[in-house]
Enzyme design. Structure first.
Site, PDB file in Angstrom:
ATOM      1  N   HIS A  47      -4.450  10.945   5.226  1.00  0.00           N
ATOM      2  CA  HIS A  47      -3.327  10.230   5.847  1.00  0.00           C
ATOM      3  C   HIS A  47      -2.714  10.945   7.053  1.00  0.00           C
ATOM      4  CE1 HIS A  47      -0.719  13.009   3.707  1.00  0.00           C
ATOM      5  NE2 HIS A  47      -1.129  12.566   2.519  1.00  0.00           N
ATOM      6  N   ASP A  64       0.857  -1.192   0.000  1.00  0.00           N
ATOM      7  CA  ASP A  64       0.000   0.000   0.000  1.00  0.00           C
ATOM      8  C   ASP A  64       0.891   1.240   0.000  1.00  0.00           C
ATOM      9  OD1 ASP A  64      -2.712   1.171   0.183  1.00  0.00           O
ATOM     10  OD2 ASP A  64      -1.937   2.004   2.051  1.00  0.00           O
ATOM     11  N   HIS A  86      -5.539   6.816   7.354  1.00  0.00           N
ATOM     12  CA  HIS A  86      -4.885   5.869   6.453  1.00  0.00           C
ATOM     13  C   HIS A  86      -3.387   5.878   6.730  1.00  0.00           C
ATOM     14  CE1 HIS A  86      -8.134   5.444   3.152  1.00  0.00           C
ATOM     15  NE2 HIS A  86      -8.682   5.854   4.277  1.00  0.00           N
ATOM     16  N   GLU A 141       0.839   5.760   0.432  1.00  0.00           N
ATOM     17  CA  GLU A 141       0.160   7.041   0.659  1.00  0.00           C
ATOM     18  C   GLU A 141       0.856   8.062  -0.224  1.00  0.00           C
ATOM     19  OE1 GLU A 141      -2.567   7.295   2.249  1.00  0.00           O
ATOM     20  OE2 GLU A 141      -2.537   5.319   3.201  1.00  0.00           O
ATOM     21  N   ASP A 194      -2.495  -0.295   6.689  1.00  0.00           N
ATOM     22  CA  ASP A 194      -3.445  -0.724   5.675  1.00  0.00           C
ATOM     23  C   ASP A 194      -2.981  -2.018   4.997  1.00  0.00           C
ATOM     24  OD1 ASP A 194      -4.884   1.467   6.350  1.00  0.00           O
ATOM     25  OD2 ASP A 194      -4.731   2.490   4.423  1.00  0.00           O
TER      26      ASP A 194
END
Length: 243
Positions: free
Chosen positions: A58, A8, A153, A10, A158
């Site tokens: 985030h 994942d 997030h 960001e 995640d």
């Protein structure tokens, strides 16, 4: 050995093509569907500010990222970690698009040149749960994965949640897999015990006259309600069958 990386990212915004950059990368390693603890978690200095909308998602401040390494400084370490693995990503085109842009800026080949393949868990979830919400939070709720710590997030958190979600969504596959260390080479695969059924005597229980009559009555009622069109009352050539 089956090696998978749940990944994942960001980012500073939604568009790699207009200059948004990766600010966090989180990876969780699975070997034969088991967590190994060999994870990768990196924050990057994107050399630009995050959009306000992204910052609300985030919560990673521009100030926090100022002293972090730039993506090109760690690209070789990242590619070595991902090399030959199958990636598991939720909404894969988004993350892959950003990673490919970062690799292009570093003079490297696209991601597909370094990995075995990609599983998009969003596509998988839409097939398993059509018409339902299939965000990561929704899947955690549906599959009883504890996401109580996810107030914002975060790439590593995640990825850890997605690993649990993926294992739950594919749990039926476990019966088809035998890890290398669970059986000798000559015994690997699905093993079925053999039984001699030649002496087995099966008891036949026949319907009574009353049960046969009751069954015939039900068939007659169905035939009547269908206007005489039930297939068991009609011969193959379309004529009424003889009772």
């Amino acid at each position: 050995m089956s090696r998978q990386i749940v990944l994942d990212t960001e980012t500073t915004g939604l568009s790699a093509e207009t200059g948004d950059r990766i600010i966090e990368l989180g990876c969780v390693e699975l070997v034969n569907r088991k967590l190994t603890g060999r994870n990768l978690h990196i924050y990057f200095n994107p050399e630009r500010d995050s959009h306000e909308d992204a910052l609300r998602v985030h919560g990673i401040s521009n100030e926090f990222l100022k002293d972090k390494p730039k993506f090109p400084e760690l690209v070789d370490e990242i590619l070595e970690y991902l090399q030959g693995a199958e990636l598991i990503i939720h909404n894969a085109p988004f993350d892959i698009g950003f990673l490919n842009k970062e690799l292009q800026m570093c003079g490297h080949k696209p991601l597909k040149a370094h990995i075995e393949g990609v599983i998009d868990t969003l596509v998988m979830a839409k097939e398993l749960f059509p018409g339902k919400r299939n965000s990561l939070d929704a899947l955690c709720d549906r599959l009883e994965v504890d996401n109580s710590g996810r107030t914002l997030h975060g790439a590593l958190l995640d990825a850890e949640l997605l690993a649990d979600v993926y294992i739950n969504m594919t749990r039926g596959q476990e019966a088809l897999l035998i890890a290398d260390d669970e059986a000798p080479k000559q015994q690997q695969g699905v093993r079925v015990a053999a039984f001699d059924l030649s002496s087995l005597q099966l008891q036949v229980i026949r319907a009574s006259d009353d049960e046969i009559a009751a069954h015939e009555d039900v068939l007659n009622q169905i035939d009547k309600s269908s206007g005489g069109k039930t297939i068991w009352r009609v011969s193959p050539v379309g004529e009424k069958a003889v009772s």
